[in-house]
Scaffold this active site. Structure first.
Site, PDB file in Angstrom:
ATOM      1  N   LYS A  20      23.392  23.359 171.645  1.00  0.00           N
ATOM      2  CA  LYS A  20      23.451  22.596 172.896  1.00  0.00           C
ATOM      3  C   LYS A  20      24.236  21.300 172.712  1.00  0.00           C
ATOM      4  CE  LYS A  20      19.296  24.722 174.751  1.00  0.00           C
ATOM      5  NZ  LYS A  20      17.830  24.765 174.680  1.00  0.00           N
TER       6      LYS A  20
ATOM      7  N   GLY B 188      25.139  41.658 180.044  1.00  0.00           N
ATOM      8  CA  GLY B 188      23.873  41.427 179.339  1.00  0.00           C
ATOM      9  C   GLY B 188      22.781  41.560 180.375  1.00  0.00           C
ATOM     10  N   PHE B 189      21.950  42.562 180.210  1.00  0.00           N
ATOM     11  CA  PHE B 189      20.912  42.759 181.234  1.00  0.00           C
ATOM     12  C   PHE B 189      19.544  42.845 180.560  1.00  0.00           C
ATOM     13  CE2 PHE B 189      18.965  44.824 185.008  1.00  0.00           C
ATOM     14  CZ  PHE B 189      19.431  43.935 185.966  1.00  0.00           C
TER      15      PHE B 189
ATOM     16  N   GLU C 189      10.484  33.541 170.025  1.00  0.00           N
ATOM     17  CA  GLU C 189      10.958  34.918 169.817  1.00  0.00           C
ATOM     18  C   GLU C 189      10.267  35.510 168.581  1.00  0.00           C
ATOM     19  OE1 GLU C 189      13.480  36.575 171.537  1.00  0.00           O
ATOM     20  OE2 GLU C 189      13.389  34.930 172.959  1.00  0.00           O
TER      21      GLU C 189
ATOM     22  N   THR D 283      16.223  39.987 179.279  1.00  0.00           N
ATOM     23  CA  THR D 283      15.217  39.166 179.946  1.00  0.00           C
ATOM     24  C   THR D 283      15.826  38.247 181.015  1.00  0.00           C
ATOM     25  OG1 THR D 283      14.284  39.089 177.740  1.00  0.00           O
ATOM     26  CG2 THR D 283      13.166  37.792 179.400  1.00  0.00           C
ATOM     27  N   VAL D 284      16.869  37.526 180.654  1.00  0.00           N
ATOM     28  CA  VAL D 284      17.454  36.563 181.600  1.00  0.00           C
ATOM     29  C   VAL D 284      18.294  37.277 182.669  1.00  0.00           C
ATOM     30  CG1 VAL D 284      18.960  34.551 181.846  1.00  0.00           C
ATOM     31  CG2 VAL D 284      17.478  34.732 179.851  1.00  0.00           C
TER      32      VAL D 284
ATOM     33  N   LYS E 155      25.216  31.258 174.534  1.00  0.00           N
ATOM     34  CA  LYS E 155      25.857  30.066 173.974  1.00  0.00           C
ATOM     35  C   LYS E 155      27.023  30.369 173.042  1.00  0.00           C
ATOM     36  CE  LYS E 155      21.348  27.843 174.077  1.00  0.00           C
ATOM     37  NZ  LYS E 155      20.500  29.026 174.325  1.00  0.00           N
TER      38      LYS E 155
HETATM   39  N1  LIG Z   1      15.492  33.811 177.083  1.00  0.00           N
HETATM   40  C1  LIG Z   1      15.699  32.564 177.508  1.00  0.00           C
HETATM   41  O1  LIG Z   1      14.777  31.883 178.007  1.00  0.00           O
HETATM   42  C2  LIG Z   1      17.063  31.947 177.402  1.00  0.00           C
HETATM   43  C3  LIG Z   1      17.274  30.642 177.875  1.00  0.00           C
HETATM   44  C4  LIG Z   1      18.574  30.097 177.840  1.00  0.00           C
HETATM   45  C5  LIG Z   1      19.607  30.834 177.279  1.00  0.00           C
HETATM   46  N2  LIG Z   1      19.359  32.092 176.785  1.00  0.00           N
HETATM   47  C6  LIG Z   1      20.490  32.854 176.237  1.00  0.00           C
HETATM   48  O2  LIG Z   1      20.732  33.922 177.170  1.00  0.00           O
HETATM   49  C7  LIG Z   1      21.131  35.078 176.488  1.00  0.00           C
HETATM   50  C8  LIG Z   1      20.255  36.252 176.915  1.00  0.00           C
HETATM   51  O3  LIG Z   1      18.921  36.015 176.516  1.00  0.00           O
HETATM   52  P1  LIG Z   1      17.803  37.129 176.753  1.00  0.00           P
HETATM   53  O4  LIG Z   1      16.527  36.514 176.355  1.00  0.00           O
HETATM   54  O5  LIG Z   1      17.962  37.716 178.091  1.00  0.00           O
HETATM   55  O6  LIG Z   1      18.260  38.239 175.648  1.00  0.00           O
HETATM   56  P2  LIG Z   1      17.870  39.772 175.596  1.00  0.00           P
HETATM   57  O7  LIG Z   1      16.637  40.032 176.361  1.00  0.00           O
HETATM   58  O8  LIG Z   1      17.920  40.151 174.155  1.00  0.00           O
HETATM   59  O9  LIG Z   1      19.072  40.512 176.371  1.00  0.00           O
HETATM   60  C9  LIG Z   1      20.353  40.628 175.843  1.00  0.00           C
HETATM   61  C10 LIG Z   1      21.113  41.650 176.649  1.00  0.00           C
HETATM   62  O10 LIG Z   1      22.451  41.691 176.170  1.00  0.00           O
HETATM   63  C11 LIG Z   1      22.847  43.050 176.133  1.00  0.00           C
HETATM   64  N3  LIG Z   1      23.982  43.262 175.252  1.00  0.00           N
HETATM   65  C12 LIG Z   1      24.051  43.335 173.898  1.00  0.00           C
HETATM   66  N4  LIG Z   1      25.317  43.598 173.506  1.00  0.00           N
HETATM   67  C13 LIG Z   1      26.062  43.700 174.641  1.00  0.00           C
HETATM   68  C14 LIG Z   1      27.418  44.010 174.910  1.00  0.00           C
HETATM   69  N5  LIG Z   1      28.304  44.234 173.933  1.00  0.00           N
HETATM   70  N6  LIG Z   1      27.834  44.051 176.203  1.00  0.00           N
HETATM   71  C15 LIG Z   1      26.964  43.827 177.231  1.00  0.00           C
HETATM   72  N7  LIG Z   1      25.669  43.558 177.033  1.00  0.00           N
HETATM   73  C16 LIG Z   1      25.214  43.485 175.758  1.00  0.00           C
HETATM   74  C17 LIG Z   1      21.612  43.811 175.704  1.00  0.00           C
HETATM   75  O11 LIG Z   1      21.817  45.184 176.019  1.00  0.00           O
HETATM   76  P3  LIG Z   1      20.670  46.333 175.877  1.00  0.00           P
HETATM   77  O12 LIG Z   1      19.772  46.106 177.047  1.00  0.00           O
HETATM   78  O13 LIG Z   1      21.446  47.591 175.981  1.00  0.00           O
HETATM   79  O14 LIG Z   1      20.019  46.094 174.559  1.00  0.00           O
HETATM   80  C18 LIG Z   1      20.561  43.094 176.553  1.00  0.00           C
HETATM   81  O15 LIG Z   1      20.511  43.670 177.831  1.00  0.00           O
HETATM   82  C19 LIG Z   1      21.067  34.779 174.992  1.00  0.00           C
HETATM   83  O16 LIG Z   1      22.372  34.514 174.546  1.00  0.00           O
HETATM   84  C20 LIG Z   1      20.187  33.538 174.908  1.00  0.00           C
HETATM   85  O17 LIG Z   1      20.573  32.699 173.824  1.00  0.00           O
HETATM   86  C21 LIG Z   1      18.126  32.664 176.850  1.00  0.00           C
END
Ligand SMILES: NC(=O)c1ccc[n+]([C@@H]2O[C@H](COP(=O)([O-])OP(=O)(O)OC[C@H]3O[C@@H](n4cnc5c(N)ncnc54)[C@H](OP(=O)(O)O)[C@@H]3O)[C@@H](O)[C@H]2O)c1
Length: 340
Positions: free
Chosen positions: A221, A10-11, A206, A13-14, A121
């Site tokens: 959580k 997963g690459f 979001e 935002t985080v 999660k």
């Molecule tokens: N944002 C926060 O502040 C925060 C805080 C705590 C926890 N979280 C948790 O952390 C996670 C990531 O959050 P985020 O905000 O970074 O989400 P995001 O920006 O939507 O990034 C999700 C990433 O997952 C990738 N992905 C989707 N399907 C995949 C697969 N089959 N294999 C590998 N990678 C895959 C996406 O790929 P593409 O780039 O190709 O689309 C994207 O790079 C979420 O589960 C969220 O609940 C987020």
């Protein structure tokens, strides 16, 4: 010097923030722990990047930019299996029904003897017990700070600081977005729709805010914490849930008149019938410590048998803080601290 190879699945935002912080801290890890920590692989939905010597910032930036695709052969579990990495940081989507790709990646990593750090999660909600048992069997860590309120210490507080104590119950303001919305409604007299829109405009909520606003984030959580810290078998569907969307102008007016402050509170209590986890909208009075917790600030209160009560307030709610929480877990792994 011990070499630690890291892979991020997963690459978004985080994930990108985790890679940036990791690169920034390489010198610090070398000096403090005699550890050579390198990001060797990163995987998005349909492609990945891999370099056994460590991925360069430029290559990562280019690949991470929207629309850029890396090598499609570096994706999925086959890639993870051949990476020979030591630590997985999972920051993909949170699929609460199936566990999503995160569940597959974490399982695969633990199976092959890698430590796993979950920020997403889904996998933990669906099968924390199974993953934790697998980690123990393989003698590796499953760390979950990023998935359990990140910068606000929750799981570390329960597993390390209260080691040996009985935790009688915990309650917390675990979701910054919902607390921001409730604070704005109280302070500025705006409706929940207006406050949610404000949160979206400020990048706090979001585009689809339901996960936070409808209490799912807090419910996830408390489910994970109940299972990880209380050895319970709580399912997400067992957790009663409330939504901030339901708060009316009339409720706000009556709470103001009564000197009360609404909070979305996640709780886990030990009861004679077993562990009870809930997400409730509570109007607390001015003497309650959560009454002063404003905006995106979070808080947790823990009650124990012999160490008394402890209250922690603060911690940023943003992707950098989530990535930093994952790297806190990574540092604990490097130091050799095992989570049980
Ligand atoms: N944002 C926060 O502040 C925060 C805080 C705590 C926890 N979280 C948790 O952390 C996670 C990531 O959050 P985020 O905000 O970074 O989400 P995001 O920006 O939507 O990034 C999700 C990433 O997952 C990738 N992905 C989707 N399907 C995949 C697969 N089959 N294999 C590998 N990678 C895959 C996406 O790929 P593409 O780039 O190709 O689309 C994207 O790079 C979420 O589960 C969220 O609940 C987020």
């Amino acid at each position: 010097m011990k070499r630690w190879n890291v892979v991020i699945t997963g690459f978004g935002t985080v994930g990108k923030q985790a890679a940036r912080l990791l690169a920034q801290r390489q010198g610090y890890y070398r000096e403090k722990y005699d550890a050579d920590v390198r990001l060797v692989g990163a995987v998005r939905s349909t492609s990945g990047l891999y370099d056994v010597n460590g991925l360069g910032e430029e290559a990562l930036l280019e690949w991470g930019a929207a629309g850029k695709r890396g090598d499609s052969t570096f994706s999925g579990c086959e890639f993870l299996a051949s990476s020979h990495a030591d630590i997985l940081i999972e920051t993909g989507p949170s699929d609460l029904k199936t566990g999503g790709p995160g569940l597959t990646y974490i399982k695969q990593a633990l199976e092959q003897g890698m430590h796993a750090i979950a920020v997403s999660k889904g996998a933990l909600v669906v099968d924390y017990a199974g993953l934790s048992a697998l980690a123990k069997q393989k003698g590796v860590n499953l760390k979950i700070s990023g998935a359990t309120a990140a910068a606000l210490p929750t799981i570390d507080l329960l597993q390390y600081n209260f080691a040996g104590c009985q935790i009688l119950g915990i309650e917390g303001v675990f979701t910054g977005t919902t607390n921001f919305v409730l604070t704005k409604m109280m302070e500025e007299g705006i409706t929940s729709e207006e406050a949610i829109l404000r949160a979206q405009q400020m990048g706090i909520a979001e585009p689809d805010p339901s996960f936070d606003i409808d209490g799912w984030d807090t419910a996830c959580k408390v489910t994970i914490l109940a299972n990880a810290a209380f050895d319970a078998q709580v399912k997400l569907s067992d957790v009663s849930r409330a939504s901030v969307r339901e708060v009316t102008d009339e409720q706000i007016a009556s709470w103001k008149a009564a000197g009360l402050t609404p909070k979305l509170i996640g709780s886990i209590q030990k009861t004679p019938q077993g562990i009870k986890a809930a997400v409730e909208l509570q109007a607390v009075d001015a003497a309650h410590p959560f009454a002063t917790v404003k905006g995106t600030t979070k808080a947790v209160r823990v009650e124990t048998d012999v160490m008394g009560e402890l209250l922690v307030i603060g911690g940023k709610s943003d992707p950098v803080a989530a990535a930093a929480a994952a790297l806190k877990d990574l540092e604990h792994i490097i130091r050799g601290q095992r989570a049980y």
